[in-house]
Design a protein around this motif. Structure first.
Motif, short mmCIF file in Angstrom:
data_model
loop_
_atom_site.label_atom_id
_atom_site.label_comp_id
_atom_site.label_asym_id
_atom_site.label_seq_id
_atom_site.Cartn_x
_atom_site.Cartn_y
_atom_site.Cartn_z
N HIS A 158 47.47 57.66 106.67
CA HIS A 158 47.10 56.46 106.15
C HIS A 158 45.33 56.18 106.25
O HIS A 158 45.03 55.35 105.80
CB HIS A 158 48.13 55.22 106.72
N GLU A 159 45.31 56.72 107.55
CA GLU A 159 43.99 56.36 108.45
C GLU A 159 42.76 57.22 107.18
O GLU A 159 41.80 56.42 106.12
CB GLU A 159 43.34 56.93 109.35
N VAL A 160 43.48 58.27 106.59
CA VAL A 160 42.63 58.92 105.74
C VAL A 160 42.52 58.52 104.21
O VAL A 160 40.86 58.32 104.02
CB VAL A 160 43.13 60.44 105.67
N LYS A 161 43.94 57.66 103.71
CA LYS A 161 44.23 57.63 102.70
C LYS A 161 42.84 56.07 103.14
O LYS A 161 42.44 56.00 101.71
CB LYS A 161 45.30 56.80 102.18
N GLY A 162 43.24 55.37 103.75
CA GLY A 162 42.44 53.87 103.49
C GLY A 162 40.88 53.96 103.68
O GLY A 162 39.77 53.22 102.93
N GLN A 163 40.54 54.96 104.27
CA GLN A 163 38.71 55.23 103.95
C GLN A 163 38.24 56.22 103.25
O GLN A 163 37.67 56.51 102.47
CB GLN A 163 38.27 56.32 105.72
N TYR A 164 38.91 57.26 102.51
CA TYR A 164 38.50 58.27 101.61
C TYR A 164 39.49 57.77 99.98
O TYR A 164 38.68 58.71 98.90
CB TYR A 164 38.46 59.40 101.35
N TYR A 191 34.07 66.44 107.65
CA TYR A 191 34.61 66.89 106.16
C TYR A 191 34.13 67.48 105.67
O TYR A 191 33.29 67.05 105.89
CB TYR A 191 35.29 65.09 106.47
N HIS A 193 32.83 66.81 101.89
CA HIS A 193 33.32 65.39 101.10
C HIS A 193 34.02 65.64 99.47
O HIS A 193 32.84 67.47 99.03
CB HIS A 193 32.46 64.69 101.03
#
Length: 319
Positions: A158-164, A191, A193
């Motif tokens: 969720h943290e990755v999805k929320g940020q990226y 990362y 990108h």
């Protein structure tokens, strides 16, 4: 163009030369899927495969198989049994590094998972030596020309999805030696990108040092989709891209295979009917490449494709 549209365009124009389902001997009652790439050891060809009953989940073993015919692999009797999923191998010098996902249970219920790593020069006697971060799959290694080791990570959540926006990212870092491969190093890999779009996820399955100095990546790229009959499915496809370890830029990501390229067959569950999980490529004498994949989480397949890194040099093996 979103990934679903890219898939439709790829399948309308796709080119492959052979397509086969692998057969596995002496594992009656079990499926073998999500294999490693085939590799040679002492004049023979082997691969590791995930062995699991069709009706069970997260209760698999990784076993060693020897090539005994065209697309036929036979269990190596009395070989080591690893309590892992989704094996992969990397050759670092004269050592073989085997990785896979170890699922943990608490009081009989699924708890979490980790990447486990084994190493050694004796295929039949590999030693467990390190563990990846909590809940991270798809960690891959590649031997570099300067003797160091490239490490690809695959954070997801969720943290990755929320940020990226994407459901996963791919990270990359470099270590001096296998002893430096730790959960902290993998977790902190910066990362790369621009690989996955909104709602997409995926990871590296096999990395190849190329004569141009770039790294050729065979991976998987995925998205969720609802079919016309209302069935929600997970779409997993084979992809490749080029990564420059100096500039840390990636480019030329394209699809190289989808479920429709492989022979028809079953799936472990209805939502996995459009799923191929890349193992990697093996070069052929005719200059084409055999691409190996898990298929539908219950079979393994091979398709022959054009060498996907043709504009970026040949594959280099570091001794």
């Amino acid at each position: 163009m979103n990934l679903h549209q890219q898939k439709k365009e790829f399948e309308a124009t796709k080119t492959f030369y052979e397509s086969a389902t692998l057969s596995f001997k002496n594992v009656d009652g079990f499926d073998v899927y999500n294999i490693s790439i085939p590799f040679e050891r002492e004049g023979k060809r082997y691969l590791f495969g995930r062995v699991e009953r069709r009706e069970e989940w997260a209760r698999s073993w990784v076993r060693l198989f020897e090539e005994t015919g065209q697309d036929e692999w036979t269990l190596v009797e009395n070989s080591m049994i690893y309590t892992l999923e989704d094996p992969y191998i990397t050759e670092i010098g004269d050592e073989l590094v085997l990785g896979g996902t170890h699922v943990q249970y608490q009081s009989g219920k699924y708890s979490t998972y980790f990447g486990y790593f084994y190493r050694g020069t004796d295929l039949h006697d590999l030693y467990y030596f390190t563990t990846g971060p909590n809940k991270m799959k798809d960690i891959r290694l590649v031997a570099l020309a300067n003797g160091r080791i490239g490490v690809f990570s695959r954070p997801r959540g969720h943290e990755v999805k929320g940020q990226y926006g994407s459901e996963s990212m791919i990270g990359f870092t470099v270590i001096d030696k296998l002893e430096d491969l730790t959960a902290e190093v993998i977790e902190n890999a910066p990362y790369i990108h621009g690989i996955f779009g909104a709602g997409e996820w995926g990871g590296v399955n096999q990395a190849y040092l190329l004569s141009s100095g770039n790294i050729g990546i065979i991976g998987h790229i995925c998205y969720s989709h609802q079919e016309e009959n209302g069935q929600d499915i997970k779409v997993y496809m084979n992809m490749s891209f080029i990564f420059d370890p100096v500039t840390r830029e990636s480019h030329d990501l394209h699809l190289i295979g989808s479920r429709s390229c492989y022979p028809p067959g079953p799936a472990k569950a209805p939502y996995l009917t459009d799923c191929v999980f890349s193992a990697g490529i093996v070069m052929r004498e005719d200059g084409k490449a055999d691409l190996y994949s898990g298929v539908g989480d219950c079979q393994a397949g091979r398709i022959t494709i054009d060498y996907p890194f043709a504009s970026y040099g040949s594959i280099v093996k570091i001794d």
